[in-house]
Structures are given as structure tokens and as C-alpha cells.
Design an enzyme around this catalytic site. Structure first.
Site, PDB file in Angstrom:
ATOM      1  N   ARG A  28       2.347   0.484   5.233  1.00 50.89           N
ATOM      2  CA  ARG A  28       2.830  -0.803   5.831  1.00 50.89           C
ATOM      3  C   ARG A  28       3.536  -0.508   6.938  1.00 50.89           C
ATOM      4  O   ARG A  28       4.018  -1.284   7.903  1.00 50.89           O
ATOM      5  CB  ARG A  28       2.119  -2.030   5.309  1.00 50.89           C
ATOM      6  CG  ARG A  28       0.825  -1.993   5.247  1.00 50.89           C
ATOM      7  CD  ARG A  28       0.523  -3.089   4.627  1.00 50.89           C
ATOM      8  NE  ARG A  28       0.848  -3.411   3.559  1.00 50.89           N
ATOM      9  CZ  ARG A  28       2.066  -4.857   2.945  1.00 50.89           C
ATOM     10  NH1 ARG A  28       1.411  -5.889   4.602  1.00 50.89           N
ATOM     11  NH2 ARG A  28       2.457  -4.805   2.507  1.00 50.89           N
ATOM     12  N   ASN A  46      -3.115  -4.730   3.459  1.00 46.15           N
ATOM     13  CA  ASN A  46      -3.757  -3.717   2.245  1.00 46.15           C
ATOM     14  C   ASN A  46      -4.876  -4.233   2.185  1.00 46.15           C
ATOM     15  O   ASN A  46      -4.823  -5.763   2.275  1.00 46.15           O
ATOM     16  CB  ASN A  46      -2.970  -4.476   1.182  1.00 46.15           C
ATOM     17  CG  ASN A  46      -1.259  -3.437   0.934  1.00 46.15           C
ATOM     18  OD1 ASN A  46      -1.308  -1.851   2.139  1.00 46.15           O
ATOM     19  ND2 ASN A  46      -0.982  -3.519   0.163  1.00 46.15           N
TER      20      ASN A  46
END
Length: 87
Positions: A28, A46
Site C-alpha cells: 500500500r 487491506n
């Protein structure tokens, strides 16, 4: 195509989900950093299923560039990604 889209270039929005070992490896963070560099917007998170999903929006060429970046990132040994689904 609208006059605004013609004037600013084609805009694109893409939803994606990344499978494999992609949590806990800064996927990320790298995606957000690359998005800032390219000047696209969106989100990435997530999931409880162990995947990473998100959306990216911006000029078509920039969105295509970040898609290529994610495909490359998934293939790196530390990530051990097994797939990238782009919708």
C-alpha cells in the site's frame, strides 16, 4: 466524449484487487507513493481476506502507468503476489 473530457484528456477509473502475500510488505505504501508521483487519486486498503484492493482515477495514461507499476510490484520476490485483478 464530453467537451471537458476532450479538453483535459481521457479520464479513467480502475478498481483492482491484488492476491498473494501482499499484506505486511509495504504494498500500500509503495502504491500510494507512486500515485502521488503520477498525480492520480484513489484509495487502497487491506482486506480481511488477505488481499489488497483499491481504486485509481486520473488521466488515462497516468492510470495505465500505475497499473504497470502494480503489476511489476506484485512480481517482486518480497511481495509474492499471485495475481492482479483489474476491473
Amino acid at each position: 466524449m464530453s467537451a471537458l473530457a476532450k479538453a483535459s484528456g481521457a479520464l479513467k477509473s480502475v478498481d483492482y484487487e491484488v492476491f498473494g502475500r501482499v499484506q505486511g510488505v509495504c504494498f500500500r505504501m509503495y502504491t500510494e507513493e507512486e500515485a502521488r508521483k503520477l498525480g492520480v487519486v484513489g484509495w487502497v486498503k487491506n482486506t480481511s481476506q488477505g488481499t489488497v484492493m483499491g481504486q485509481v482515477q486520473g488521466p488515462e495514461d497516468k492510470v495505465n502507468a500505475i497499473q504497470y507499476f502494480k503489476q511489476h510490484l506484485v512480481s517482486l520476490p518480497f511481495a509474492q503476489g499471485t495475481g492482479l485483478l483489474i476491473r
